[in-house]
Design an enzyme around this catalytic site. Structure first.
Site, PDB file in Angstrom:
ATOM      1  N   LYS A 221       2.466  -3.778  11.733  1.00 35.97           N
ATOM      2  CA  LYS A 221       1.198  -3.107  11.409  1.00 35.97           C
ATOM      3  C   LYS A 221      -0.031  -3.922  11.811  1.00 35.97           C
ATOM      4  CE  LYS A 221       3.967  -0.139   9.850  1.00 35.97           C
ATOM      5  NZ  LYS A 221       4.380   0.881  10.810  1.00 35.97           N
TER       6      LYS A 221
ATOM      7  N   HIS B  57       4.455   9.575  -1.695  1.00 36.23           N
ATOM      8  CA  HIS B  57       4.645   9.253  -0.277  1.00 36.23           C
ATOM      9  C   HIS B  57       5.694  10.109   0.410  1.00 36.23           C
ATOM     10  CE1 HIS B  57       1.789   6.161  -0.875  1.00 36.23           C
ATOM     11  NE2 HIS B  57       2.517   5.603  -1.793  1.00 36.23           N
TER      12      HIS B  57
ATOM     13  N   ARG C  52       8.609   8.530  16.846  1.00 30.41           N
ATOM     14  CA  ARG C  52       9.767   9.439  16.797  1.00 30.41           C
ATOM     15  C   ARG C  52       9.292  10.887  16.791  1.00 30.41           C
ATOM     16  NH1 ARG C  52       8.693   7.850  11.320  1.00 30.41           N
ATOM     17  NH2 ARG C  52       7.939   9.665  10.207  1.00 30.41           N
TER      18      ARG C  52
HETATM   19  C1  MV4 Z   1      -4.308   3.701   2.660  1.00 33.38           C
HETATM   20  C2  MV4 Z   1      -4.914   4.487   1.663  1.00 33.38           C
HETATM   21  C3  MV4 Z   1      -6.238   4.224   1.349  1.00 33.38           C
HETATM   22  N1  MV4 Z   1      -6.904   3.229   1.989  1.00 33.38           N
HETATM   23  N2  MV4 Z   1      -5.029   2.735   3.274  1.00 33.38           N
HETATM   24  C4  MV4 Z   1       0.082   5.333   2.049  1.00 33.38           C
HETATM   25  C5  MV4 Z   1       1.218   5.380   2.992  1.00 33.38           C
HETATM   26  C6  MV4 Z   1       0.917   4.359   4.015  1.00 33.38           C
HETATM   27  N3  MV4 Z   1       1.428   4.786   5.272  1.00 33.38           N
HETATM   28  C7  MV4 Z   1      -0.568   4.221   3.987  1.00 33.38           C
HETATM   29  N4  MV4 Z   1      -1.013   4.837   2.785  1.00 33.38           N
HETATM   30  C8  MV4 Z   1      -2.295   4.788   2.398  1.00 33.38           C
HETATM   31  N5  MV4 Z   1      -3.039   3.861   3.010  1.00 33.38           N
HETATM   32  C9  MV4 Z   1      -6.271   2.523   2.932  1.00 33.38           C
HETATM   33  N6  MV4 Z   1      -6.940   1.534   3.527  1.00 33.38           N
HETATM   34  C10 MV4 Z   1      -4.169   5.489   1.061  1.00 33.38           C
HETATM   35  C11 MV4 Z   1      -2.851   5.631   1.431  1.00 33.38           C
HETATM   36  C12 MV4 Z   1      -2.156   6.692   0.779  1.00 33.38           C
HETATM   37  C13 MV4 Z   1      -1.654   7.774   1.511  1.00 33.38           C
HETATM   38  C14 MV4 Z   1      -1.761   7.861   2.885  1.00 33.38           C
HETATM   39  C15 MV4 Z   1      -1.265   8.921   3.587  1.00 33.38           C
HETATM   40  C16 MV4 Z   1      -0.621   9.939   2.910  1.00 33.38           C
HETATM   41  C17 MV4 Z   1      -0.484   9.881   1.567  1.00 33.38           C
HETATM   42  C18 MV4 Z   1      -0.995   8.802   0.843  1.00 33.38           C
HETATM   43  C19 MV4 Z   1      -0.857   8.757  -0.532  1.00 33.38           C
HETATM   44  C20 MV4 Z   1      -1.337   7.711  -1.242  1.00 33.38           C
HETATM   45  C21 MV4 Z   1      -1.984   6.658  -0.583  1.00 33.38           C
END
Ligand code: MV4
Length: 502
Positions: free
Chosen positions: A116, A235, A292
């Site tokens: 990442k 998630h 993917r």
């Molecule tokens: C974040 C965020 C808020 N701010 N990054 C959750 C899964 C991971 N792939 C990244 N995620 C998040 N990153 C920052 N800087 C909130 C989430 C997040 C989220 C992102 C996508 C889809 C669903 C989510 C649910 C909770 C938190």
């Protein structure tokens, strides 16, 4: 063109890829575990090979055995589907080194985008907007302190080897930083065998919007627009749609161009997804990428008319992209409901058992991608995703109405499913207005649900029990339940005894 493909997967995605092979005149080779002998993907493939016992580690994740089957069947290429080996650098390397074609990106792109921090660096250097934060892993408490100060609280600690929400920690005040850094790092170490962590500014209630891209081996890259994936629970995505209610033509162009830049900067080839977070001002930031074919790819297929699985195979065969960017047209609106074998009445507890009756919806604008059939066994060995129901409409409203209609037609008896929950989402006022974000489900359905929805669940349950009984009678050629009404005993009791329930 590739002539024979081994599909290193099971369930609906294996079925999806086999269908693409069949349409292209390509031979398909299925693999299966001991409990998947009678599965749909085994029945639809041209050949099928047993790879091991039910646990995935001994079957679908048994690299040596899968390579052996590839050799034995003389397959020229391997399609990984999603999950299992789809984003595994070691697997891609192995496939490449044994002279086979991996239907997906090159190993080096999988490696780069799987890290990442390396991915963030690549994006920043090529001008793709990223969430404010570090492009280095945190080496010390002091460094963590100064970065957090610079970024500003709240911050989010993430794992370098992570993704999909595992090993994240929100820190709202300076005093909690030190212990959070420690906890996050040790969690990351045990979950991903990689203790490295980094810091991002935490965005409250963002939307999750992702761009589908296609890249060939000649450096041509196009995007197929966005998918809105904000509706998720812990998630796990629940509903996806295209177009996103917040993305207009101008924003689609800007996000699409950023995604194409991201793909070019990382040496990407084949189908891929660039994920973005979108804040309340509709500013977007690179989040991570998925190397993917994704679960939700059919919503893009429905609005663009492009068959992504076939396009993947063409690209892997060394063909140029079948489309130029200017030829991509989007029509109408498509929604996907991911149907899980989980009980929404019981905190989404995984549900298992025999699917003893099965009726799929169909009709205008409906698509079902599933590996289910009457007699299928749903076990705890694999992912609880059992079916994807898709609806297309000229407008978002029409797609939602078709989805409600199709959900109410769908009968999966024998295991609890999330169908009733999806009906509640489709009827939710905010969802219908497009007012969605990543915390939508916890905010709208976290508390006690409205009583009307409860009544509807009860009705559906009664219908399910009754139709199961009728079905059983028909199969056993026994007299209908209702003719027993004259008896002093409850008809339910009599039928129960006949069924051996007592
Ligand atoms: C974040 C965020 C808020 N701010 N990054 C959750 C899964 C991971 N792939 C990244 N995620 C998040 N990153 C920052 N800087 C909130 C989430 C997040 C989220 C992102 C996508 C889809 C669903 C989510 C649910 C909770 C938190």
């Amino acid at each position: 063109m590739i002539k024979k493909i081994l599909i290193a997967n099971r369930g609906e995605i294996a079925v999806r890829i086999i269908r693409a092979c069949r349409e292209m005149g390509i031979k398909s080779v299925a693999i299966f575990s001991e409990i998947d002998r009678r599965s749909l993907h085994v029945r639809l493939a041209d050949e099928a090979y047993l790879v091991g016992p039910a646990p995935a580690t001994q079957s679908y994740l048994n690299m040596d055995r899968i390579m052996e089957v590839a050799k034995e069947s003389k397959a020229e290429a391997i399609h990984p589907g999603y999950g299992f080996f789809a984003e595994n650098y070691e697997f891609v390397k192995r496939v490449e080194s044994e002279g086979l074609i991996f239907i997906g990106p090159p190993a080096e792109a999988v490696k780069l985008l799987g890290d990442k921090v390396a991915a963030r660096k690549t994006m920043r250097n090529s001008g793709v907007p990223i969430v404010p934060g570090t492009e280095v892993e945190i080496g010390s408490d002091e460094q963590g302190d100064s970065i957090a100060e610079e970024v500003g609280f709240p911050i989010l600690i993430k794992a370098v080897g992570g993704g999909g929400g595992k090993g994240m920690r929100i820190v709202r005040v300076k005093g909690e930083l030190k212990s959070a850094l420690r906890a996050a790092s040790s969690e990351a170490k045990s979950a991903f065998a990689d203790p490295r962590i980094y810091i991002e500014k935490y965005l409250e209630r963002p939307r999750h919007v992702e761009i589908q891209i296609l890249a060939d081996k000649f450096g041509n890259v196009i995007h197929l627009g966005e998918r809105e994936c904000s509706i998720q629970r812990r998630h796990q995505k629940v509903v996806e749609e295209s177009p996103s209610p917040v993305v207009d033509e101008k924003m689609r162009k800007a996000m699409g161009e950023a995604a194409v830049t991201a793909a070019k900067a990382s040496g990407y080839v084949n189908a891929g997804t660039i994920e973005f977070l979108v804040d309340s001002d509709r500013k977007f930031y690179f989040l991570e990428s998925n190397t993917r074919l994704q679960v939700e790819h059919p919503v893009t297929e429905m609005v663009t008319g492009i068959d992504l699985a076939k396009e993947q195979i063409r690209i892997a065969s060394g063909k140029k992209l079948s489309y130029r960017q200017e030829e991509i047209r989007w029509r109408g609106s498509a929604i996907e409901c991911r149907i899980y074998a989980e009980d929404p009445e019981n905190n989404f507890l995984p549900s298992t058992g025999l699917v003893h009756s099965y009726w799929e919806p169909s009709g205008p604008g409906i698509r079902v991608d599933s590996g289910l059939y009457e007699g299928a066994e749903v076990s705890l060995f694999y992912d609880p995703l059992i079916s994807k129901l898709l609806a297309w409409g000229e407008t978002r409203e029409e797609a939602i109405d078709r989805m409600r209609r199709a959900l109410s037609e769908y009968r999966i008896l024998g295991v609890a499913t999330t169908i009733p929950f999806h009906l509640r989402v489709m009827e939710n006022e905010k969802f219908r207005k497009g007012e969605i974000h990543t915390h939508f489900i916890e905010e709208e359905f976290g508390k006690d649900k409205p009583s009307e929805a409860k009544d509807e669940d009860e009705r559906r349950k009664a219908v399910a029990v009754f139709s199961a009984l009728l079905d059983y009678q028909e199969k056993k050629k026994i007299k209908p339940v209702l003719s027993k009404a004259r008896s002093k005993e409850s008809p339910w009791k009599i039928e129960g005894r006949k069924m051996g329930l007592r």
